[in-house]
Design a protein around this motif. Structure first.
Motif, PDB file in Angstrom:
ATOM      1  N   CYS A 112      -7.717   1.236  -1.491  1.00  0.00           N
ATOM      2  CA  CYS A 112      -7.008   0.004  -1.144  1.00  0.00           C
ATOM      3  C   CYS A 112      -7.071  -0.263   0.359  1.00  0.00           C
ATOM      4  O   CYS A 112      -7.208  -1.420   0.781  1.00  0.00           O
ATOM      5  N   LEU A 113      -6.953   0.795   1.158  1.00  0.00           N
ATOM      6  CA  LEU A 113      -7.053   0.604   2.602  1.00  0.00           C
ATOM      7  C   LEU A 113      -8.452   0.135   2.975  1.00  0.00           C
ATOM      8  O   LEU A 113      -8.625  -0.742   3.829  1.00  0.00           O
ATOM      9  N   ARG A 114      -9.456   0.677   2.304  1.00  0.00           N
ATOM     10  CA  ARG A 114     -10.830   0.226   2.529  1.00  0.00           C
ATOM     11  C   ARG A 114     -10.970  -1.242   2.114  1.00  0.00           C
ATOM     12  O   ARG A 114     -11.626  -2.041   2.797  1.00  0.00           O
ATOM     13  N   GLY A 115     -10.336  -1.593   0.979  1.00  0.00           N
ATOM     14  CA  GLY A 115     -10.385  -2.982   0.534  1.00  0.00           C
ATOM     15  C   GLY A 115      -9.749  -3.931   1.530  1.00  0.00           C
ATOM     16  O   GLY A 115     -10.246  -5.032   1.766  1.00  0.00           O
ATOM     17  N   LEU A 116      -8.648  -3.492   2.142  1.00  0.00           N
ATOM     18  CA  LEU A 116      -8.001  -4.309   3.164  1.00  0.00           C
ATOM     19  C   LEU A 116      -8.900  -4.485   4.381  1.00  0.00           C
ATOM     20  O   LEU A 116      -9.073  -5.595   4.897  1.00  0.00           O
ATOM     21  N   VAL A 117      -9.463  -3.370   4.871  1.00  0.00           N
ATOM     22  CA  VAL A 117     -10.332  -3.430   6.051  1.00  0.00           C
ATOM     23  C   VAL A 117     -11.510  -4.362   5.790  1.00  0.00           C
ATOM     24  O   VAL A 117     -11.861  -5.206   6.629  1.00  0.00           O
ATOM     25  N   THR A 118     -12.096  -4.234   4.612  1.00  0.00           N
ATOM     26  CA  THR A 118     -13.230  -5.094   4.262  1.00  0.00           C
ATOM     27  C   THR A 118     -12.819  -6.562   4.205  1.00  0.00           C
ATOM     28  O   THR A 118     -13.547  -7.445   4.686  1.00  0.00           O
ATOM     29  N   SER A 119     -11.627  -6.827   3.646  1.00  0.00           N
ATOM     30  CA  SER A 119     -11.158  -8.220   3.568  1.00  0.00           C
ATOM     31  C   SER A 119     -10.872  -8.777   4.952  1.00  0.00           C
ATOM     32  O   SER A 119     -11.059  -9.968   5.201  1.00  0.00           O
ATOM     33  N   LEU A 126       0.832  -1.203   0.000  1.00  0.00           N
ATOM     34  CA  LEU A 126       0.000   0.000   0.000  1.00  0.00           C
ATOM     35  C   LEU A 126       0.866   1.252   0.000  1.00  0.00           C
ATOM     36  O   LEU A 126       1.721   1.422   0.868  1.00  0.00           O
ATOM     37  N   GLY A 127       0.641   2.123  -0.973  1.00  0.00           N
ATOM     38  CA  GLY A 127       1.406   3.351  -1.065  1.00  0.00           C
ATOM     39  C   GLY A 127       2.754   3.194  -1.737  1.00  0.00           C
ATOM     40  O   GLY A 127       3.471   4.180  -1.911  1.00  0.00           O
ATOM     41  N   ASN A 169       4.602  -7.917  -0.946  1.00  0.00           N
ATOM     42  CA  ASN A 169       4.842  -7.250   0.334  1.00  0.00           C
ATOM     43  C   ASN A 169       3.570  -6.539   0.784  1.00  0.00           C
ATOM     44  O   ASN A 169       2.928  -5.853  -0.013  1.00  0.00           O
ATOM     45  N   SER A 170       3.196  -6.714   2.050  1.00  0.00           N
ATOM     46  CA  SER A 170       2.086  -5.981   2.651  1.00  0.00           C
ATOM     47  C   SER A 170       0.793  -6.207   1.871  1.00  0.00           C
ATOM     48  O   SER A 170       0.342  -7.341   1.726  1.00  0.00           O
ATOM     49  N   LEU A 171       0.185  -5.138   1.344  1.00  0.00           N
ATOM     50  CA  LEU A 171      -0.996  -5.280   0.502  1.00  0.00           C
ATOM     51  C   LEU A 171      -0.710  -6.244  -0.646  1.00  0.00           C
ATOM     52  O   LEU A 171      -1.541  -7.087  -0.989  1.00  0.00           O
ATOM     53  N   GLY A 172       0.483  -6.134  -1.247  1.00  0.00           N
ATOM     54  CA  GLY A 172       0.863  -7.051  -2.322  1.00  0.00           C
ATOM     55  C   GLY A 172       0.941  -8.487  -1.847  1.00  0.00           C
ATOM     56  O   GLY A 172       0.781  -9.418  -2.645  1.00  0.00           O
ATOM     57  N   GLY A 173       1.173  -8.680  -0.557  1.00  0.00           N
ATOM     58  CA  GLY A 173       1.178 -10.029   0.002  1.00  0.00           C
ATOM     59  C   GLY A 173      -0.214 -10.628   0.031  1.00  0.00           C
ATOM     60  O   GLY A 173      -0.411 -11.788  -0.348  1.00  0.00           O
ATOM     61  N   SER A 174      -1.199  -9.855   0.488  1.00  0.00           N
ATOM     62  CA  SER A 174      -2.568 -10.374   0.511  1.00  0.00           C
ATOM     63  C   SER A 174      -3.083 -10.597  -0.907  1.00  0.00           C
ATOM     64  O   SER A 174      -3.785 -11.583  -1.175  1.00  0.00           O
ATOM     65  N   VAL A 175      -2.711  -9.708  -1.826  1.00  0.00           N
ATOM     66  CA  VAL A 175      -3.072  -9.889  -3.231  1.00  0.00           C
ATOM     67  C   VAL A 175      -2.447 -11.179  -3.775  1.00  0.00           C
ATOM     68  O   VAL A 175      -3.101 -11.970  -4.460  1.00  0.00           O
ATOM     69  N   SER A 176      -1.171 -11.409  -3.437  1.00  0.00           N
ATOM     70  CA  SER A 176      -0.465 -12.597  -3.934  1.00  0.00           C
ATOM     71  C   SER A 176      -1.034 -13.874  -3.340  1.00  0.00           C
ATOM     72  O   SER A 176      -1.055 -14.921  -4.010  1.00  0.00           O
ATOM     73  N   VAL A 177      -1.507 -13.829  -2.097  1.00  0.00           N
ATOM     74  CA  VAL A 177      -2.164 -14.988  -1.490  1.00  0.00           C
ATOM     75  C   VAL A 177      -3.398 -15.360  -2.306  1.00  0.00           C
ATOM     76  O   VAL A 177      -3.633 -16.541  -2.602  1.00  0.00           O
ATOM     77  N   ARG A 178      -4.163 -14.364  -2.666  1.00  0.00           N
ATOM     78  CA  ARG A 178      -5.373 -14.645  -3.458  1.00  0.00           C
ATOM     79  C   ARG A 178      -5.012 -15.212  -4.829  1.00  0.00           C
ATOM     80  O   ARG A 178      -5.646 -16.160  -5.302  1.00  0.00           O
ATOM     81  N   VAL A 179      -3.997 -14.649  -5.466  1.00  0.00           N
ATOM     82  CA  VAL A 179      -3.579 -15.155  -6.779  1.00  0.00           C
ATOM     83  C   VAL A 179      -3.127 -16.607  -6.669  1.00  0.00           C
ATOM     84  O   VAL A 179      -3.550 -17.468  -7.460  1.00  0.00           O
ATOM     85  N   ALA A 180      -2.261 -16.889  -5.691  1.00  0.00           N
ATOM     86  CA  ALA A 180      -1.713 -18.244  -5.557  1.00  0.00           C
ATOM     87  C   ALA A 180      -2.776 -19.253  -5.156  1.00  0.00           C
ATOM     88  O   ALA A 180      -2.727 -20.415  -5.571  1.00  0.00           O
ATOM     89  N   GLY A 181      -3.738 -18.818  -4.332  1.00  0.00           N
ATOM     90  CA  GLY A 181      -4.777 -19.736  -3.889  1.00  0.00           C
ATOM     91  C   GLY A 181      -5.801 -20.056  -4.953  1.00  0.00           C
ATOM     92  O   GLY A 181      -6.300 -21.188  -5.019  1.00  0.00           O
ATOM     93  N   LEU A 182      -6.108 -19.069  -5.793  1.00  0.00           N
ATOM     94  CA  LEU A 182      -7.147 -19.253  -6.805  1.00  0.00           C
ATOM     95  C   LEU A 182      -6.603 -19.698  -8.156  1.00  0.00           C
ATOM     96  O   LEU A 182      -7.313 -20.305  -8.945  1.00  0.00           O
ATOM     97  N   ARG A 183      -5.328 -19.359  -8.439  1.00  0.00           N
ATOM     98  CA  ARG A 183      -4.737 -19.718  -9.732  1.00  0.00           C
ATOM     99  C   ARG A 183      -3.370 -20.381  -9.528  1.00  0.00           C
ATOM    100  O   ARG A 183      -2.328 -19.818  -9.866  1.00  0.00           O
TER     101      ARG A 183
END
Length: 322
Positions: free
Chosen positions: A227-234, A55-56, A118-132
């Motif tokens: 993005c911060l809102r997206g993180l909080v929601t997730s 993030l940022g 890293n950070s936000l990119g880490g949560s994004v990468s978790v979703r990518v690796a888990g779904l694809r």
């Protein structure tokens, strides 16, 4: 979960001077430009890798680590929507950001990659690796922003209710206008690094340029708040029933995974890296006593050694932990 293995320092190609930011160019995917920086490989058998910032941040957060990995990896780093030199996004949910990464991987057609977030990119990468899983060879997560519900564990926790307001991005833009670049720079460095004074002068200059870029991009406040809102929601959704939970998605990851955390992390709960490593089936954990939120910038050599240790472990299990 296993303890991370460190490859010998002799495996690293240490430069005499710090590398400059890697060159890049925009690519158009689905009518939107995504800026990509490329780190040329130094090895003939180099495998493709993709770095995803937090993030940022921007693709420039990976300058040093990408250099250390260039003997083994043909590296690319993307600017997520609304950050760096990429176009703004229509949505900034974790799902939308992960879809941008997936679409880029499909568009580039580089085959499965070594994915690093890293950070936000880490949560994004978790979703990518888990779904694809077909797109990911190995996964490295540096201070991944995975769900935790104690706002006292993050310097950004006090802003969580604020980002849920309908026009929070306007308030954020107004707040930015009251802060000088120097004040913003000092705040960011203090929050992200365990030892701000230990940051090399060149990296301080690079970081300040990133701050200056934020002030010149009109859509930046909306991207940051979104993005911060997206993180909080997730985070909230992760503890509710349903397949959209990041923790449930993490359990589906099949790629060999390295999780790295810093004991001085002020933005992600320091207990999170171990929790992530416990959830992902084939994982190894490295906690750094002398690092904050961005270990790939603060301690790039040891992060590289841990990644190389994971890669070497896939070839031969004979490495001795240090």
């Amino acid at each position: 979960m296993k303890r991370a293995l460190l490859a010998p320092e002799s495996e690293l190609n240490v430069p005499e001077t710090l590398p400059e930011p890697w060159p890049g160019n925009p690519v158009t995917i689905d009518g939107t430009q995504t800026f990509v920086r490329r780190t040329p490989s130094r090895g003939e058998a180099a495998e493709p890798a993709l770095y995803v910032h937090g993030l940022g941040g921007s693709a420039n957060n990976w300058i040093d680590l990408a250099h250390f990995m260039a003997d083994r990896w043909d590296g690319e780093a993307i600017d997520l929507p609304g950050f760096g030199l990429s176009d703004p996004g229509r949505r900034y949910t974790i799902a939308a950001l992960a879809n941008r990464v997936i679409r880029y991987l499909e568009w580039s057609d580089r085959g499965p990659v070594h994915l690093v977030g890293n950070s936000l990119g880490g949560s994004v990468s978790v979703r990518v690796a888990g779904l694809r899983p077909d797109l990911v060879r190995t996964l490295t997560l540096v201070s991944p922003a995975m769900p935790f519900l104690d706002p006292r564990r993050s310097a950004q926790g006090r802003f969580a209710p604020f980002v849920l307001l309908p026009y929070a991005h306007r308030l954020a833009a107004r707040h930015m206008s009251t802060m000088s670049v120097d004040d913003m720079f000092a705040m960011v460095v203090k929050a992200c690094f365990a030892d701000p004074e230990g940051l090399p002068e060149q990296r301080r200059i690079d970081a300040r340029k990133e701050i200056e870029l934020r002030y010149s991009v009109p859509h930046y406040p909306a991207a940051y708040v979104g993005c911060l809102r997206g993180l909080v929601t997730s985070f909230l959704r992760a503890y509710l029933p349903g397949a959209g939970s990041l923790w449930r998605i993490a359990k589906r990851i099949t790629a060999p995974t390295l999780v790295i955390g810093g004991s001085h992390d002020q933005l992600v709960d320091t207990r999170v890296p171990a929790q992530v490593a416990k959830v992902i089936p084939d994982s190894r954990l490295l906690m750094l006593d002398d690092a904050g939120h961005v270990a790939q910038i603060e301690r790039p050599q040891i992060v590289a050694r841990a990644i190389l240790g994971m890669l070497d472990d896939q070839r031969s299990p004979a490495i001795t932990p240090k």
